[in-house]
Design a protein around this motif. Structure first.
Motif, short mmCIF file in Angstrom:
data_model
loop_
_atom_site.label_atom_id
_atom_site.label_comp_id
_atom_site.label_asym_id
_atom_site.label_seq_id
_atom_site.Cartn_x
_atom_site.Cartn_y
_atom_site.Cartn_z
N ALA A 16 0.82 -1.21 0.00
CA ALA A 16 0.00 0.00 0.00
C ALA A 16 0.86 1.26 0.00
O ALA A 16 0.49 2.27 -0.60
N GLY A 17 2.01 1.20 0.67
CA GLY A 17 2.91 2.35 0.70
C GLY A 17 3.45 2.68 -0.68
O GLY A 17 3.48 3.85 -1.09
N LEU A 18 3.89 1.65 -1.40
CA LEU A 18 4.37 1.88 -2.77
C LEU A 18 3.24 2.36 -3.68
O LEU A 18 3.45 3.23 -4.54
N ALA A 19 2.06 1.82 -3.50
CA ALA A 19 0.93 2.25 -4.33
C ALA A 19 0.63 3.73 -4.11
O ALA A 19 0.35 4.47 -5.06
N LEU A 20 0.71 4.18 -2.85
CA LEU A 20 0.50 5.61 -2.57
C LEU A 20 1.55 6.46 -3.27
O LEU A 20 1.22 7.44 -3.95
N VAL A 21 2.82 6.12 -3.10
CA VAL A 21 3.90 6.92 -3.69
C VAL A 21 3.79 6.94 -5.21
O VAL A 21 4.01 7.98 -5.86
N ASN A 22 3.44 5.82 -5.81
CA ASN A 22 3.32 5.76 -7.27
C ASN A 22 2.18 6.62 -7.81
O ASN A 22 2.16 6.95 -9.00
N ARG A 23 1.26 7.02 -6.93
CA ARG A 23 0.17 7.90 -7.36
C ARG A 23 0.54 9.37 -7.23
O ARG A 23 -0.18 10.24 -7.75
N LEU A 24 1.63 9.68 -6.54
CA LEU A 24 1.98 11.08 -6.25
C LEU A 24 3.01 11.58 -7.27
O LEU A 24 4.07 10.97 -7.45
N LYS A 25 2.73 12.69 -7.89
CA LYS A 25 3.62 13.27 -8.87
C LYS A 25 4.85 13.86 -8.18
O LYS A 25 4.73 14.59 -7.20
N GLY A 26 6.03 13.52 -8.69
CA GLY A 26 7.26 14.09 -8.17
C GLY A 26 7.76 13.47 -6.89
O GLY A 26 8.71 13.98 -6.28
N VAL A 27 7.15 12.38 -6.45
CA VAL A 27 7.56 11.70 -5.22
C VAL A 27 8.03 10.30 -5.55
O VAL A 27 7.39 9.57 -6.31
N ASP A 28 9.17 9.91 -4.98
CA ASP A 28 9.69 8.56 -5.13
C ASP A 28 10.08 8.02 -3.78
O ASP A 28 10.19 8.77 -2.79
N CYS A 29 10.33 6.72 -3.72
CA CYS A 29 10.74 6.12 -2.45
C CYS A 29 11.54 4.86 -2.70
O CYS A 29 11.49 4.26 -3.78
N THR A 30 12.30 4.49 -1.68
CA THR A 30 12.92 3.17 -1.62
C THR A 30 12.65 2.60 -0.25
O THR A 30 12.73 3.30 0.76
N LEU A 31 12.26 1.34 -0.22
CA LEU A 31 11.86 0.67 1.00
C LEU A 31 12.75 -0.54 1.23
O LEU A 31 13.15 -1.21 0.29
N ILE A 32 13.02 -0.83 2.49
CA ILE A 32 13.71 -2.05 2.86
C ILE A 32 12.77 -2.83 3.78
O ILE A 32 12.36 -2.32 4.83
N THR A 33 12.41 -4.02 3.36
CA THR A 33 11.41 -4.81 4.07
C THR A 33 12.04 -5.54 5.25
O THR A 33 13.26 -5.59 5.41
N ASP A 34 11.16 -6.16 6.05
CA ASP A 34 11.64 -6.91 7.20
C ASP A 34 12.57 -8.05 6.81
O ASP A 34 13.48 -8.40 7.57
N ASP A 35 12.36 -8.61 5.63
CA ASP A 35 13.22 -9.71 5.19
C ASP A 35 14.41 -9.24 4.36
O ASP A 35 15.11 -10.05 3.74
N GLY A 36 14.67 -7.93 4.34
CA GLY A 36 15.87 -7.40 3.71
C GLY A 36 15.74 -7.08 2.23
O GLY A 36 16.72 -6.69 1.61
N GLN A 37 14.56 -7.19 1.66
CA GLN A 37 14.38 -6.88 0.25
C GLN A 37 14.29 -5.37 0.05
O GLN A 37 13.64 -4.67 0.84
N THR A 38 14.92 -4.87 -1.01
CA THR A 38 14.84 -3.45 -1.35
C THR A 38 13.83 -3.25 -2.47
O THR A 38 13.92 -3.89 -3.52
N LEU A 39 12.85 -2.39 -2.24
CA LEU A 39 11.82 -2.07 -3.22
C LEU A 39 11.92 -0.59 -3.57
O LEU A 39 12.27 0.23 -2.73
N VAL A 40 11.60 -0.26 -4.82
CA VAL A 40 11.64 1.13 -5.25
C VAL A 40 10.38 1.48 -6.00
O VAL A 40 9.74 0.63 -6.61
N SER A 41 10.01 2.76 -5.95
CA SER A 41 8.86 3.24 -6.71
C SER A 41 9.22 3.31 -8.19
O SER A 41 10.38 3.17 -8.59
N ARG A 42 8.22 3.57 -9.01
CA ARG A 42 8.41 3.48 -10.47
C ARG A 42 9.48 4.42 -10.99
O ARG A 42 10.24 4.09 -11.89
N GLY A 43 9.55 5.65 -10.44
CA GLY A 43 10.51 6.61 -10.96
C GLY A 43 11.85 6.62 -10.26
O GLY A 43 12.70 7.46 -10.57
N MET A 44 12.06 5.70 -9.34
CA MET A 44 13.26 5.72 -8.51
C MET A 44 14.39 4.96 -9.16
O MET A 44 14.23 3.83 -9.62
#
Length: 360
Positions: A317-345
């Motif tokens: 849900a966090g990535l879905a929110l960021v992907n809806r926002l213009k000019g906002v990107d993110c990178t996430l590190i999950t509990d199991d150590g996986q790195t996720l990034v938003s579409r523009g990141m």
């Protein structure tokens, strides 16, 4: 190389700004005491202080040392002013006055205070209440002491702990600039956005004074603008929660905020399960699924609010929110150590595994 290790409200966070070049070094002088032409080249001047209960670092790039030091002092004074006006702990702040009158009567506040509270309510609406400045209304039922606990509090206790939380209850009167908390025991605490707001205001003031390039680190809320003294961009490194004070990835930015929230310094465990300090205001339980959230966008105030919101929403849900926002990107590190990034990141990874791209 000069390295800044940043800190947020949760303690040390793994976010590092890497800047090369001398910081506030004295100008070189030619024979006879004359200053050489190279001394007029831009240099980085840095000043640090304890503000808003945290460590702040201000960096100004300028060829004028007098201007640089004036701007640094002005930036620090502006941050102090904001802290005094909005502090949850200062008995004279307008936020404390609002809290004292909860369930009694509205409190008329300055336009600046009214506007910031109004913006936090808009962010609450945007995030479905994942960000909620009334979180201070909740009861403190957890101890984040890094120790093993026998069990979580019972469900009835947890439900009661968040009964008074609710951003939608806050009443705002634009005609009089009055703010009213309608229930006894309700509390506003703008800590989730205040450091970002302080950084934004300090940066605007320094830039207005003529500082074309600089970096402000407000306890993990970073905003950098212009260029470094050597003309290069600002390099921001994102740390690895599994290996404290190490770097997992980095990016080069300018005129951009980079804000990280982590829950790996304040936590407890139950039967081996890790529970961090960021609480879901809807459920009363610690947010799970993420260990680190980094938001990148031009507005450091917005980024400061979004990092906690994404933490509460969780990876999908966090990535879905960021992907809806213009000019906002993110990178996430999950509990199991996986790195996720938003579409523009786009990250430069220090590890062999590339970040996983976010799905729409």
């Amino acid at each position: 190389m000069r390295t800044f290790l940043l800190r947020n409200l949760a303690g040390w966070v793994a976010l590092v700004a890497l800047a090369w070049g001398p910081v506030g070094a004295p100008p070189a002088r030619a024979q006879g005491g004359a200053t050489v032409a190279a001394a007029r080249a831009p240099r980085a001047y840095t000043r640090s202080g304890h503000l808003m209960g945290s460590h702040f670092t201000f960096t100004a790039v300028s060829a004028d040392d007098s201007l640089a030091w004036r701007a640094l002092r002005a930036g620090m004074r502006e941050t102090q002013r904001i802290d005094h006006l909005f502090s949850y702990w200062d008995s004279t702040s307008q936020v404390v006055k609002i809290n004292r009158m909860a369930g009694v009567r509205p409190v008329v506040v300055d336009q600046e205070v009214y506007d910031l509270i109004a913006r936090t309510l808009k962010i609450s609406a945007l995030t479905g209440g994942a960000f909620d400045a009334t979180f201070a209304s909740g009861d403190k039922i957890y101890t984040f002491d890094r120790q093993a606990h026998p069990a979580l509090p019972d469900s009835a206790t947890v439900r009661r702990s968040v009964a008074r939380i609710g951003w939608e209850k806050v009443r705002m009167d634009p005609a009089t600039h009055a703010v009213y908390l309608p229930e006894k025991g309700m509390r506003l605490n703008l800590a989730g956005v205040l450091q970002g707001y302080g950084v934004r205001r300090a940066q605007a003031l320094m830039k207005q004074m003529g500082i074309a390039g600089g970096l402000i680190n407000g306890s993990g809320d970073v905003y950098c603008w212009g260029k470094q003294a050597d003309g290069s961009g600002w390099r921001i490194a994102i740390g690895d929660p599994a290996r404290p004070r190490t770097v997992s990835s980095w990016l080069t930015v300018s005129d951009m905020a980079v804000v990280t929230a982590g829950n790996y310094e304040q936590y407890f465990t139950v039967n081996g399960t890790y529970y961090g300090h960021i609480i879901n205001p809807h459920t009363g339980y610690p947010a799970t699924g993420l260990r680190s959230v980094t938001i990148i966008c031009p507005d450091v105030e917005l980024a400061d609010a979004l990092d906690d919101a994404v933490f509460v929403l969780g990876p999908q849900a966090g990535l879905a929110l960021v992907n809806r926002l213009k000019g906002v990107d993110c990178t996430l590190i999950t509990d199991d150590g996986q790195t996720l990034v938003s579409r523009g990141m786009q990250l430069n990874s220090y590890h062999s595994a590339a970040p996983a791209a976010a799905k729409p």
